[in-house]
Each structure stands twice: as structure tokens, then as C-alpha cells.
Design a protein around this motif. Structure first.
Motif, PDB file in Angstrom:
ATOM      1  N   MET A  59       0.828  -1.207   0.000  1.00 31.65           N
ATOM      2  CA  MET A  59       0.000   0.000   0.000  1.00 31.65           C
ATOM      3  C   MET A  59       0.865   1.262   0.000  1.00 31.65           C
ATOM      4  N   GLU A  60       1.920   1.230   0.760  1.00 32.88           N
ATOM      5  CA  GLU A  60       2.844   2.371   0.820  1.00 32.88           C
ATOM      6  C   GLU A  60       3.456   2.638  -0.556  1.00 32.88           C
ATOM      7  N   LYS A  61       3.881   1.558  -1.230  1.00 32.10           N
ATOM      8  CA  LYS A  61       4.490   1.699  -2.555  1.00 32.10           C
ATOM      9  C   LYS A  61       3.468   2.162  -3.587  1.00 32.10           C
ATOM     10  N   LEU A  62       2.244   1.662  -3.461  1.00 33.69           N
ATOM     11  CA  LEU A  62       1.195   2.074  -4.391  1.00 33.69           C
ATOM     12  C   LEU A  62       0.896   3.567  -4.230  1.00 33.69           C
ATOM     13  N   ARG A  63       0.730   4.015  -3.005  1.00 33.42           N
ATOM     14  CA  ARG A  63       0.457   5.444  -2.755  1.00 33.42           C
ATOM     15  C   ARG A  63       1.596   6.317  -3.301  1.00 33.42           C
ATOM     16  N   ALA A  64       2.840   5.834  -3.131  1.00 36.28           N
ATOM     17  CA  ALA A  64       4.000   6.595  -3.623  1.00 36.28           C
ATOM     18  C   ALA A  64       3.951   6.724  -5.148  1.00 36.28           C
ATOM     19  N   LEU A  65       3.598   5.615  -5.837  1.00 38.50           N
ATOM     20  CA  LEU A  65       3.501   5.659  -7.305  1.00 38.50           C
ATOM     21  C   LEU A  65       2.374   6.583  -7.758  1.00 38.50           C
ATOM     22  N   VAL A  66       1.260   6.528  -7.050  1.00 36.53           N
ATOM     23  CA  VAL A  66       0.125   7.389  -7.392  1.00 36.53           C
ATOM     24  C   VAL A  66       0.536   8.862  -7.298  1.00 36.53           C
ATOM     25  N   ARG A  67       1.297   9.191  -6.250  1.00 35.21           N
ATOM     26  CA  ARG A  67       1.757  10.582  -6.089  1.00 35.21           C
ATOM     27  C   ARG A  67       2.766  10.964  -7.175  1.00 35.21           C
ATOM     28  N   GLU A  68       3.775  10.082  -7.368  1.00 28.35           N
ATOM     29  CA  GLU A  68       4.858  10.381  -8.320  1.00 28.35           C
ATOM     30  C   GLU A  68       4.350  10.554  -9.744  1.00 28.35           C
ATOM     31  N   LYS A  73      -4.706   0.345 -10.715  1.00 31.02           N
ATOM     32  CA  LYS A  73      -4.664  -1.124 -10.841  1.00 31.02           C
ATOM     33  C   LYS A  73      -3.366  -1.560 -11.519  1.00 31.02           C
ATOM     34  N   LEU A  74      -2.993  -0.866 -12.599  1.00 23.44           N
ATOM     35  CA  LEU A  74      -1.739  -1.179 -13.298  1.00 23.44           C
ATOM     36  C   LEU A  74      -0.541  -0.932 -12.384  1.00 23.44           C
ATOM     37  N   ALA A  75      -0.636   0.125 -11.583  1.00 24.19           N
ATOM     38  CA  ALA A  75       0.455   0.443 -10.657  1.00 24.19           C
ATOM     39  C   ALA A  75       0.586  -0.630  -9.582  1.00 24.19           C
ATOM     40  N   LEU A  76      -0.541  -1.156  -9.094  1.00 24.87           N
ATOM     41  CA  LEU A  76      -0.504  -2.216  -8.081  1.00 24.87           C
ATOM     42  C   LEU A  76       0.124  -3.485  -8.648  1.00 24.87           C
ATOM     43  N   ARG A  77      -0.213  -3.801  -9.888  1.00 27.78           N
ATOM     44  CA  ARG A  77       0.414  -4.961 -10.543  1.00 27.78           C
ATOM     45  C   ARG A  77       1.928  -4.803 -10.558  1.00 27.78           C
ATOM     46  N   GLU A  78       2.370  -3.611 -10.910  1.00 26.72           N
ATOM     47  CA  GLU A  78       3.795  -3.316 -10.966  1.00 26.72           C
ATOM     48  C   GLU A  78       4.438  -3.470  -9.583  1.00 26.72           C
ATOM     49  N   VAL A  79       3.733  -2.983  -8.563  1.00 28.73           N
ATOM     50  CA  VAL A  79       4.239  -3.079  -7.185  1.00 28.73           C
ATOM     51  C   VAL A  79       4.399  -4.541  -6.766  1.00 28.73           C
ATOM     52  N   LEU A  80       3.373  -5.354  -7.006  1.00 30.01           N
ATOM     53  CA  LEU A  80       3.413  -6.763  -6.590  1.00 30.01           C
ATOM     54  C   LEU A  80       4.496  -7.535  -7.343  1.00 30.01           C
ATOM     55  N   GLU A  81       4.631  -7.269  -8.634  1.00 29.84           N
ATOM     56  CA  GLU A  81       5.684  -7.933  -9.409  1.00 29.84           C
ATOM     57  C   GLU A  81       7.062  -7.552  -8.882  1.00 29.84           C
ATOM     58  N   GLY A  82       7.218  -6.285  -8.504  1.00 31.76           N
ATOM     59  CA  GLY A  82       8.489  -5.827  -7.940  1.00 31.76           C
ATOM     60  C   GLY A  82       8.794  -6.488  -6.608  1.00 31.76           C
ATOM     61  N   MET A  83       7.763  -6.680  -5.790  1.00 34.38           N
ATOM     62  CA  MET A  83       7.949  -7.306  -4.472  1.00 34.38           C
ATOM     63  C   MET A  83       8.276  -8.791  -4.597  1.00 34.38           C
ATOM     64  N   MET A  84       7.927  -9.384  -5.739  1.00 37.93           N
ATOM     65  CA  MET A  84       8.210 -10.801  -5.961  1.00 37.93           C
ATOM     66  C   MET A  84       9.514 -11.012  -6.726  1.00 37.93           C
ATOM     67  N   ASP A  85      10.213  -9.933  -6.999  1.00 36.74           N
ATOM     68  CA  ASP A  85      11.471 -10.050  -7.735  1.00 36.74           C
ATOM     69  C   ASP A  85      12.609 -10.355  -6.769  1.00 36.74           C
TER      70      ASP A  85
END
Length: 296
Positions: free
Chosen positions: A53-62, A72-84
Motif C-alpha cells: 500500500m505504501e508503494k502504491l500510494r508513492a507511485l500514485v503521487r509520483e 490497478k496497473l500500478a498495483l500490478r507493478e508493485v506486486l511484481e516488484g515485491m516478488m522479484d
């Protein structure tokens, strides 16, 4: 039904739950609260959810994201990054190799070994199984059934035998038959870490002494339906064993799936394989992108 379709079907409840959040009209506090709740319910757990959630909010702001679809696309990106966590491929390039399979009773360890043996045999490897779980009643019989299904040989002793002695014989047969890969089942006990650690050490000593040319990998089998309990198992087993990666079983309807994100994010352990059914073909190499596709 193809493998991805089975995965999608297995995670359909989670996908439905998360997708419903993205029918909101705006990115307000209610949207974020609802999404956070759904991620926790999907078994990501509190820590991983808060980070997402923290990363998603940061992307929304940036990125000055305004629409729910962009979020939704940003959340996908966040989850994929967390699984890397780097490669999610089990390195079996060396010959010979040994796979130690660990995990508590009931997670589908024996089934996983049979499916893995079949998968690797079909890929061209000469596989041998070793029934090192001599404590659980009928464990050897169950592994024998899966060995027959996978069309690979097995080394086993009587129930109650010393696991290290079974592994010793397994190593000798692997050397004599010039096997590419020896897969060793181990006792599924975690209630006494000291005993488990000592047992794994004994097995490792036998392999090191008798099979020094072999590279050893350790796979931890986790039942995806156990949620945060599975994360705790992964945490505790990784304290007593050098875990190479995770096999996540039972992603076929009742599992919520978020445990995969939590394990990879919190413990930095790769999920290497997932099981999506009872059939011998229902174990496949893990793909984080396909997994996130299934969730969405």
C-alpha cells in the motif's frame, strides 16, 4: 484445461475480491482502505500488505495517477516488484545433483516429489528417489506409488530405519546408476527444531562424505491454503536449513495465493514451483508475471 487456466481458476476468489475494489469511482480513503483489507484477506499478511500500500500510494503521487484503472496497473507493478528475488529457476545444471525436500506433514511433500520427479524425467534427467522419511507410517509406500507413476526407481528401507542409512544407500545407487538427480524425502517434523536440525545435518554429512561431487539443493514445500501459517513455517525452516526455494502446493481453489508474495517479499526466498491439482502433470515452474495475471 491448460496450466495457466488452472492457476486462474484456483485464484479466482482472490481475483474476484481484488477486482471488485477497482470498480470504485475515485482514489479516496475508502478505496485504499477497501484494497488494504482485500490484500490482507488474500493472505499477503499485514506486513506485506502495508508495504504494498505504501508503494502504491508513492507511485500514485509520483505519476499523478488519477484513475482507478491506472492505480490497478500500478498495483500490478508493485506486486511484481515485491516478488522479484532474482531467478525463480531451480539450478540443476550440475551433474550429479541432490534435492532435499523438507516441510511439515500434510503439505503435499510426497505428492510434490512424485510430480517433480516426473517433470524432471520428462525434461531428460535420470532421476532416483530416496525415501528418507522413515518415521511417518506408510510414507515409503506412498512415495513408492508416486515413483511408479513417475516411472523412476526408488531406494527405501523399512519403517523406522535410520534416515541417514537410507540416504547412504540412495547415494550408492545414484553413483552406480550414474543418475543425474537424487531426490530425497525427509521427515516432516518442526515441533522440535533441534531434532530436525540434527537429522538434516546427519543426512547432509552422508551426502558430503559419500557424494562430494554432487550439488545439493533444498526445497521447502508449503501448503498455500495455510496462509500466514505457511509463512511462519518458511521462516522457521529457513532458520535450520539452507533453503534454495519454495514449492507452493494446493493452489487449486481454496488457497488465496497471497502467501507467495509474502514469502518472496519478507524472506527473499524464491517460489520455484507451484502445484495446481492432484494430477502428476499439475506441478509447474513458477512465473511471477503469470501469477499476478491470475490474481488480476
Amino acid at each position: 484445461m491448460g496450466f495457466f487456466e488452472k492457476l486462474k481458476q484456483g485464484l479466482s476468489k482472490t481475483a474476484s475480491s481484488i477486482s471488485s475494489v477497482f470498480t470504485a469511482s475515485e482514489l479516496d480513503d475508502e478505496f485504499y482502505d477497501d484494497l488494504e483489507e482485500r490484500l490482507i484477506l488474500a493472505d499477503l499478511g499485514m506486513q506485506t500488505t502495508e508495504e504494498a500500500m505504501e508503494k502504491l500510494r508513492a507511485l500514485v503521487r509520483e505519476r499523478h495517477i488519477k484513475t482507478v484503472e491506472e492505480a490497478k496497473l500500478a498495483l500490478r507493478e508493485v506486486l511484481e516488484g515485491m516478488m522479484d528475488v532474482g531467478t525463480t529457476t531451480l539450478d540443476l545444471s550440475t551433474k550429479p545433483s541432490v534435492i532435499l525436500v523438507i516441510g511439515v506433514n500434510g503439505v503435499g511433500k510426497t505428492t510434490t516429489i512424485g510430480k517433480l520427479a516426473n517433470l524432471l524425467r520428462e525434461s531428460g534427467k535420470k532421476v532416483l528417489l530416496c525415501a528418507g522419511d522413515t518415521f511417518r507410517a506408510a510414507a515409503g509406500d506412498q512415495l513408492q506409488i508416486w515413483a511408479d507413476r513417475a516411472q523412476v526407481p526408488i531406494v527405501r528401507h523399512a519403517e523406522g530405519a535410520d534416515p541417514a542409512a537410507v540416504v547412504f544407500d540412495g547415494v550408492q545407487k545414484a553413483k552406480a546408476s550414474e543418475a543425474d538427480l537424487l531426490i530425497v524425502d525427509t521427515a516432516g517434523r518442526l515441533h522440535n527444531k533441534k531434532n530436525l536440525m540434527e537429522e538434516l545435518r546427519k543426512i547432509s554429512r552422508v551426502i558430503t562424505r559419500e557424494y562430494e561431487e554432487a550439488e545439493v539443493r533444498t526445497l521447502l514445500v508449503i501448503d498455500a491454503t495455510t496462509g500466514q501459517n505457511g509463512l511462519q513455517q518458511a521462516r522457521e525452516f529457513s532458520e535450520v536449513a539452507d533453503v534454495s526455494g519454495i514449492v507452493l502446493t494446493k493452489l487449486d481453489g481454496t488457497a488465496k495465493g497471497g502467501i507467495a508474495v509474502a514469502i518472496m517479499d519478507e524472506l527473499k526466498l524464491p517460489v520455484l514451483y507451484i502445484g495446481v491439482g492432484e494430477g502428476i502433470e499439475d506441478l509447474q515452474a513458477f512465473d511471477a508475471n503469470a501469477f499476478v495475471d491470475a490474481i488480476f
